[in-house]
Design an enzyme around this catalytic site. Structure first.
Site, mmCIF file in Angstrom:
data_model
loop_
_atom_site.group_PDB
_atom_site.id
_atom_site.type_symbol
_atom_site.label_atom_id
_atom_site.label_comp_id
_atom_site.label_asym_id
_atom_site.label_seq_id
_atom_site.Cartn_x
_atom_site.Cartn_y
_atom_site.Cartn_z
ATOM 1 N N ASP A 365 55.433 -22.880 -67.501
ATOM 2 C CA ASP A 365 55.194 -22.586 -66.091
ATOM 3 C C ASP A 365 53.879 -23.293 -65.722
ATOM 4 O O ASP A 365 53.167 -23.767 -66.609
ATOM 5 C CB ASP A 365 55.059 -21.063 -65.946
ATOM 6 C CG ASP A 365 54.684 -20.660 -64.535
ATOM 7 O OD1 ASP A 365 55.221 -21.248 -63.595
ATOM 8 O OD2 ASP A 365 53.841 -19.762 -64.386
ATOM 9 N N THR A 367 51.432 -22.383 -62.513
ATOM 10 C CA THR A 367 50.379 -21.508 -61.989
ATOM 11 C C THR A 367 50.117 -20.369 -62.957
ATOM 12 O O THR A 367 51.024 -19.634 -63.310
ATOM 13 C CB THR A 367 50.816 -20.928 -60.629
ATOM 14 O OG1 THR A 367 51.246 -22.011 -59.820
ATOM 15 C CG2 THR A 367 49.672 -20.212 -59.963
ATOM 16 N N LYS A 701 49.813 -17.275 -41.204
ATOM 17 C CA LYS A 701 49.147 -18.080 -42.232
ATOM 18 C C LYS A 701 50.204 -18.422 -43.270
ATOM 19 O O LYS A 701 50.970 -17.543 -43.683
ATOM 20 C CB LYS A 701 48.040 -17.235 -42.863
ATOM 21 C CG LYS A 701 47.385 -17.836 -44.059
ATOM 22 C CD LYS A 701 46.549 -16.795 -44.789
ATOM 23 C CE LYS A 701 47.418 -15.900 -45.651
ATOM 24 N NZ LYS A 701 46.702 -14.838 -46.318
#
Length: 1443
Positions: A365, A367, A701
């Site tokens: 992976d 992150t 956002k």
């Protein structure tokens, strides 16, 4: 109560035996022991034959019992914790044990109490009807989560009374999904209310920030979600064990063949007597003669009992013991301990340690695994202006410098005591501290580090690096200017719409950063106590009536603030939730004091002041700051960034958010609706009522990849402006390691628009069918036509040591694929940063919009790869191809004899990178295309899958594992990696910021990615090597001992007699020869940890199963039979014609076998410790002690045989001592001779590594540095390849920089392949590419490409004539070192010295021109030019002139 134990007192014996008999070997041994009770076929005393089986079963049973007892103790501890449960009889809450809690009980929970069951929250002392919990025990996340009281109990005025409760709850069956809870509550009135996971408190969580809460138990005991998630360690079968089972099967075949041979021999022997019965013949039980055939059948069974030792009964138990010891030693490795997180490696699967040494593919992976998941604010653009935040960049660089300095200190002070020489705890601690200094990169000084770690224990994502942001002076001035203007306008009652748009954007941008999140505010002194600022409670708008009531026109009412009063009470406006009342006495006095210090400011009252404004001083890093509990690190980063500009979040309630702005003081934003972040929308929106303009405003956002489409369409200039803004942000952040770009937008709605949207949204919320789709559409309706405010760049820092670890694993021959859910640009950025992609390798980018387009792309890619790398028109071409170092073979057979092994055919991996996005991956994983996708992917050196879902991750791993038949390892840190971790052969979880789900599903848990290097290259290599050698040794040892009896059958009419006492037969394997191999299997190190890490190429040894090939089993068997022949016939001839009895002649066999077996183990042992010597001495001493005692005390134990005083007589006989010397030497001479010759003449890479270990440290370092030599260094005295290869800045690898007049500006030849047709790989432009692409030099870091096809000869053979440069070696090294260094620089494992002979194949369709360079000659092409290349001959001539 809960019970995690397997057994009870009554069920232990039957259940444990049942489990043990799942192992075929155990059933077999019990069968043989029982067979021995049959008088016709018995070979030993029946009771004695049972001893080994009983011993083995007992050892395993005791181990299981101990593990179960530990579980029982922990269960007892947990079950006897107490909690408050409502008793209807006593009408009050009484203390009860956890084990007495039942479903339907009412429980009162207090602050900092752990939940005993899954509880539905019905009441909370929190004025907002919230309860805060910490879920660290479930998922490892330290940030607080909010849970809400069930909606129908929200408006209770008084305390909850269980007696008055009369509702019915219906919910789903117990399941292990922590993120889901569905159900509803039916009231007496018939009204139904839905229940969500927000209403459920899970067992094992801790109550925080809430003085008291009451709930009803929904799931208790084993039905709680926490217990359903607790599966304990998993059992997998390792590759080595599967291989071993095949050989156990062969042992059974050998056993049957030997028994059959003996039975036939016995039948023939009986047959030859005809009717004359031999004197010694024993009648059958009923007194009749046995026919030869019946005799043979009975003897067959007898021989199975006699030869049973051939199947190694103790092998299985020994392997378990050795694995447990290996796991213990891996646990004890202090280099795998992370001081910062105070966590070390955990082995959760005990039985696959050796698989760590055989990995071929790693799926990672991104992150949190490669990066830290610690988001740091870097810079931003607001209203089209970019603010570079240089001072902030310098601050972050300082952390890195500090870290590198500390790392240098550690490396210069490299003479730390070795692990094994650490004697006391104290010195161990010193070593640890100096080693782990580098883990404090995020904190300044050591003291600060300590303080930060203590603080971080309380608050997630709050290290100094993350929160102490240095503001950009220009932007800070803008914010101040804007605030003062707004303050002035408010004072003069001017409408806010007159504010210049760029300034309005600045303030809106910071409002969006501050309030568009789910961050909880904590007060400073008690880290887990929320700031108790109470406003008039209004829940978010839930119904249309509610909406109409709330939105009657109102004007801003001013409150009066009496600064001298002891509690701050402001006048309440009847129609607005703007006023406040302070309810926390602890915070009162501090706030009052702070307020008194403030200069009187009448203006701020217009804002319904809440908390008095903090003095500027209070915002520094003293005790006075508020703390933010964020659910994700990027949310925290943005809130801390806003706070750096004095736009601080100071309070959050369900219905309003309070923030403080410079000059303006506190603003209360009434929170009308929140649309949370989810992975499909990738954005979050809040609908608020703006306190300054009284308008309904939407703030959004989200990630830049999805926000593009939400911008206001009419304003055409806006979109390009937006692109400029984002492009500006990204371009400035390009040099950052890893960027998240968040874009902030806003929109003002009329009340009518909002009411209309709300109605639709409420309909969507209450829909039963297709609720998710309806809610998604509803969110889209709200989030359109937004106005752009600005963008922020957030950097996720790479973890320490990731590039080095990846480079090292690459050299070890491991293929690394990164599977991430992130967008393509981000993923590619980080892939370059962590050296997964090389700037000089070509990138294939696959982006397709349909299945057909994907099929076409894969076809094109395959053609391209074949055309570029696989031109095989002539033999010469093939040679050019094989000697072209841009390709390398993975898992080759390193010795000629192993080429026929069962390995998958080797394939070539090229200097290509593959980048594929999620949608294309979905098409590529289709059954029709998966083979093509695999063909492309396996040809690339690096594969990067972006935007991949958890399911896709596991599908990719499964595809590679099943189709390529390779060993796979998956590593990840989040819940989205669980499926991938479970599918792989070995799953590794990282105990990081994303919780513990990955760790719970994994076989091994690591604190950091960089520890993977040592786990695989060192511990994996050792575990594999030890176990492989131990298994082979077991087979040899048993076969050798059994063969002695087999040879004796030729002299006893195949009658099944044995010349060795049955005590020795039974206990030889179990006692006399058991300990030394356990010690060797646990402690043996074929190469030292330092060398294994410096020469990662040695790992290939395990990938190719070099230590345990099928032929090795047979070689061992042949050796065993040879040794047994020697051990049988030397004593046979020594005692020939003497008058010794059977056991006096037979006992030396046992002694000689024991000596031979122990010396054999000595030859195979690589590392000698005092424990090895002790175990061998102990084995010999034990044998003689048992023999002497047995022979002295047992004259008539087993009549008619008489072992009395046998050993005592033998020890007085000189011949016995002579035999003890001559026999083992004769038996082991061939093996010793073979080992000596092989190690001297054709050493394996591992043996060379071992020789390196024996050299002085300084010499060893010199040789290792030579092994990574670049062209032009001492190994090749000539200058680098003229002007082609510029010396690399690092000075240790050849850079493939195209330094030609016509070279392209870009150093990254990217083959962009999407169907938008930016460039077809084989287009007409290829012929015009010019020299830059024509010459492919030796790639960077030749040593990252292990095993090229034509490996240069080893040091014992003459070197190729083309490389005469090796002469200089004699000047730089002594002779003894030359053989080593020449090996290191000439085996396929490492960079080759004849890399001076550079092959420059053209980069186009064909690869048939081969350029060689000799010491005398200049460049000359071999004259085998392929037709396809004629057009380029002119270019070749140009090359001559250039050079």
């Amino acid at each position: 109560g809960i019970k995690t134990t397997k057994y009870t007192v009554l069920s232990f014996l039957p259940k444990n035996l049942f489990e043990q008999f799942h192992r075929f070997a155990n059933v077999y041994f019990v069968f043989i022991a029982l067979l021995n009770f049959v008088p016709v076929v018995n070979a030993f005393q029946p009771e004695l034959a049972l001893a080994p089986v009983v011993f083995i079963l007992s050892v395993t049973a005791i181990k299981d019992l101990w593990e179960d007892y530990r579980r029982h103790r922990s269960d007892k501890e947990i079950n006897h914790m107490d909690c408050l449960v409502y008793s209807r009889a006593e009408r009050s809450y009484v203390e009860k044990y956890w084990k007495e809690v039942r479903v339907g009980d009412f429980i009162r929970l207090r602050c900092n109490e752990i939940l005993p069951a899954d509880v539905l929250l019905l009441s909370s002392s929190d004025p907002d009807r919230l309860c805060h919990i910490e879920t660290a025990t479930l998922d490892g996340e330290t940030n607080l989560k909010q849970r809400q009281v069930v909606r129908s109990f929200f408006d209770l005025d008084c305390d909850f009374d269980p007696i008055k409760y009369n509702s019915i709850i219906e919910c789903e069956k117990p399941n292990n999904d922590l993120n889901r809870f569905r159900g509803y509550i039916i009231h007496r009135s018939g009204r139904r209310d839905a229940l969500y996971k927000e209403n459920l408190l899970l067992r094992g969580c801790t109550i925080r920030n809430t003085e008291e809460a009451v709930g009803i138990v929904i799931y208790a005991g084993h039905e709680t979600k926490a217990m359903l998630n607790n599966n304990g360690p998993r059992y997998k079968r390792s590759k080595l064990e599967r291989q071993m089972n095949v050989d156990v099967f062969w042992c059974v075949i050998i056993l049957l063949v030997m028994c059959l041979f003996a039975a036939v021999g016995h039948g023939l022997w009986m047959f030859q007597y005809g009717d004359k019965r031999p004197v010694f013949d024993v009648l059958s039980p009923d007194g009749t003669d046995l026919s030869p055939i019946m005799s043979a059948i009975y003897l067959f069974l007898t021989m199975i009992i006699v030869f049973q030792v051939l199947i190694p009964i103790s092998l299985f138990v020994s392997i378990e013991i050795v694995k447990i010891c290996q796991v213990y030693f891996i646990h004890q490795d202090m280099e795998l301990y992370d001081e910062e997180t105070d966590s070390h490696l955990q082995c959760r699967a005990l039985n696959i340690t050796e698989d760590l040494g055989q990995m071929q593919y790693i799926f990672s992976d991104k992150t949190g695994t490669l990066t830290e998941n610690k988001m740091v604010f870097r810079r931003c653009t607001v209203a089209g202006v970019e603010y570079s935040h240089d001072a902030n960049a310098r601050r972050l660089a300082m952390y890195q410098e500090m870290d590198s300095e500390e790392e240098e200190c550690t490396s210069h002070g490299g003479t730390l005591p070795r692990r094994d020489s650490v004697t006391s705890h104290q010195s161990a601690r010193v070593v640890l501290r100096s080693q782990s200094t580098k883990s404090h990169r995020r904190t300044g000084s050591r003291a600060e580090a300590k303080r930060a770690s203590i603080l971080s224990k309380h608050t997630a994502f709050s290290s100094p690096m993350e929160k102490d942001i240095t503001p950009d002076p220009q932007l800070l001035d803008k914010v101040n200017e804007c605030s003062s203007q707004m303050d002035f306008m408010r004072f003069h009652s001017q409408p806010m719409s007159q504010l210049p748009s760029d300034l309005a954007d600045v303030i809106d941008f910071f409002i969006a950063l501050t309030i568009c999140n789910t961050v909880v505010v904590s007060s400073p002194n008690q880290p887990r106590q929320k700031v108790r600022v109470r406003f008039e409670l209004k829940s978010p708008v839930k119904t249309i009536e509610d909406f109409i009531k709330r939105f009657t026109p109102s004007r801003l009412t001013s409150g009066s603030n009496n600064s001298s009063s002891s509690s701050l009470i402001t006048n309440r406006s009847s129609n607005k939730g703007c006023s406040s009342m302070l309810s926390s006495p602890s915070a009162e006095s501090t706030l009052t004091k702070l307020d008194e210090e403030q200069p009187p400011r009448d203006l701020e009252h217009n804002f319904g002041p809440v908390l008095p404004c903090y003095d500027g001083k209070a915002w520094n890093l003293e005790e006075g700051e508020l703390r933010y509990e964020a659910e994700s690190p990027d949310e925290a980063a943005l809130v801390y960034a806003a706070r750096a500009y004095k736009c601080s979040l100071v309070g959050r309630l369900p219905d309003q958010v309070t923030m403080e702005l410079p000059h303006l003081g506190k603003l209360n934003f009434e929170l009308l609706h929140t649309l949370g972040f989810d992975s499909t929308r990738k954005r979050m929106s809040v609908v608020v009522r703006h306190p300054l303009t009284d308008q309904i405003t939407v703030y959004t956002k989200g990630a830049d990849s999805v926000i593009m489409d939400l911008i206001k369409p009419p304003d055409t200039g806006r979109k390009s402006h937006f692109q400029i803004v984002v492009a500006g942000a990204v371009s400035c952040l390009q040099w950052c390691v890893y960027v998240h770009v968040f874009v902030c937008l806003c929109q003002i709605m009329s009340k009518e628009q909002y009411a209309c949207w709300l109605q639709h949204h409420l309909e969507a919320e209450t829909a039963i069918q297709g609720r998710e789709e309806l809610l998604f559409e509803s969110a889209l309706r709200l989030e359109t036509n937004l106005q752009l405010l600005g963008a922020t760049g957030i950097e996720d820092r790479l973890q320490d040591g990731v590039p080095e670890t990846i480079a090292s694993l690459r050299k070890a021959g491991l293929q690394i694929w990164v599977l991430t859910g992130d967008k393509q640009e981000t993923a590619v950025n980080i892939a370059y940063a962590c050296k997964l992609l090389d700037p000089e390798e070509e990138i294939l980018t696959l982006n397709a919009d349909s299945q057909e387009a994907c099929a076409l792309l894969l076809e094109e890619s395959l053609h391209y790869i074949q055309a570029k790398f696989l031109c095989s028109s002539t033999d010469q071409a093939a040679k050019a191809f094989h000697s072209n170092f841009t390709t390398f073979e993975i898992y080759p057979s390193s010795s000629p004899s192993s080429s026929s092994s069962s390995h998958t055919p080797p394939f070539m991996v090229h200097r290509l990178g593959l980048v594929i996005d999620g949608r294309t991956l979905a098409y590529a994983l289709d059954k029709s295309l998966e083979d093509k996708f695999l063909a492309v992917a396996r040809s690339c050196r690096s594969v990067l899958c972006c935007r991949s879902t958890p399911l896709q991750k596991s599908m990719v791993v499964k595809l590679v594992r099943n189709k390529l038949k390779v060993m796979t390892l998956a590593i990840g840190d989040g819940a989205n990696d669980v499926s991938m971790i479970q599918v792989a052969d070995v799953g590794v979880g990282i105990s990081g910021q994303e919780g513990m789900q990955a760790v719970m599903a994994s076989d091994f848990a690591l604190p950091r990615f960089r520890y993977l290097q040592k786990l695989l290259l060192v511990h994996g290599h050792w575990c594999y090597s030890r176990l492989a050698n131990m298994i082979l040794y077991f087979f040899y040892k048993n076969a050798m001992f059994v063969a002695l009896i087999f040879w004796y059958q030729f002299y006893c009419g195949f009658s099944g007699s044995a010349m060795i006492d049955q005590w020795y037969l039974i206990f030889f394997n179990l006692m006399f020869s058991a300990f030394p191999q356990l010690i060797t299997g646990t402690l043996d190190k074929d190469v030292s940890a330092e060398t294994l890490q410096q020469l990662p190429q040695l790992y290939v040894n395990g990938q190719n199963s070099e230590e345990y090939k099928p032929y090795m089993f047979w070689m061992n068997m042949i050796d065993a039979f040879y040794q047994s022949l020697v051990c049988f016939f030397i004593p046979y001839f020594a005692y020939a014609d003497s008058d010794v009895d059977l056991f006096t002649w037979g006992t030396p066999f046992t002694t000689l076998a024991l000596f031979t077996i122990l010396v054999h183990l000595g030859i195979e042992t690589k590392t000698w410790t005092w424990m090895n010597w002790l175990s061998i001495a102990f084995s010999i001493a034990l044998f003689f002690t048992v023999a002497l005692c047995y022979n002295a005390s047992c004259p008539t134990c087993y009549s008619p045989s008489n072992p009395y005083w046998t050993m005592q007589r033998l020890l007085q006989d000189p011949l016995f001592y002579l035999l003890c010397v001559i026999t083992p030497v004769a038996a082991l001479l061939p093996r010793y001779f073979y080992r000596a010759c092989q190690g001297t003449l054709f050493p394996s890479p591992v043996q060379v590594g071992r020789q390196l270990d024996k050299l002085p440290a300084e010499t060893c370092r010199n040789i290792l540095s030579l092994s990574r030599v670049k062209v032009g260094s001492p190994l090749s005295p000539k200058p680098p390849f003229l002007s082609l290869a510029k010396p690399s800045p690092k000075g240790c690898n050849i850079k493939d920089q195209r330094s030609f007049p016509s070279s392209r500006a870009s150093q990254e030849p990217v083959l962009q392949m999407d169907e938008r047709g930016r460039r077809s790989p084989l287009g007409p432009r290829d012929s015009e590419k010019g020299l830059s692409d024509l010459c492919t030099l030796v790639p960077t870091e030749i040593d990252t490409l292990p095993y090229t096809k034509d490996a240069p000869p080893l040091s014992g053979e003459p070197w190729p004539p083309s490389t005469k440069d090796s002469e200089c070696l004699d000047k730089t090294l002594e002779v003894s070192d030359v053989s080593l260094s020449s090996w290191i620089t000439s085996t396929p494992v490492l960079a080759q010295t004849d890399s001076v002979q550079l092959n420059l194949p053209p980069d186009g369709d064909s690869q048939c021109a081969k350029y060689t360079r000799n010491s005398e000659e200049r460049l000359k092409p071999d004259h085998t030019i392929h037709p396809a290349q004629r057009t380029e001959q002119a270019v070749e001539q140009l090359l001559h002139t250039t050079l």
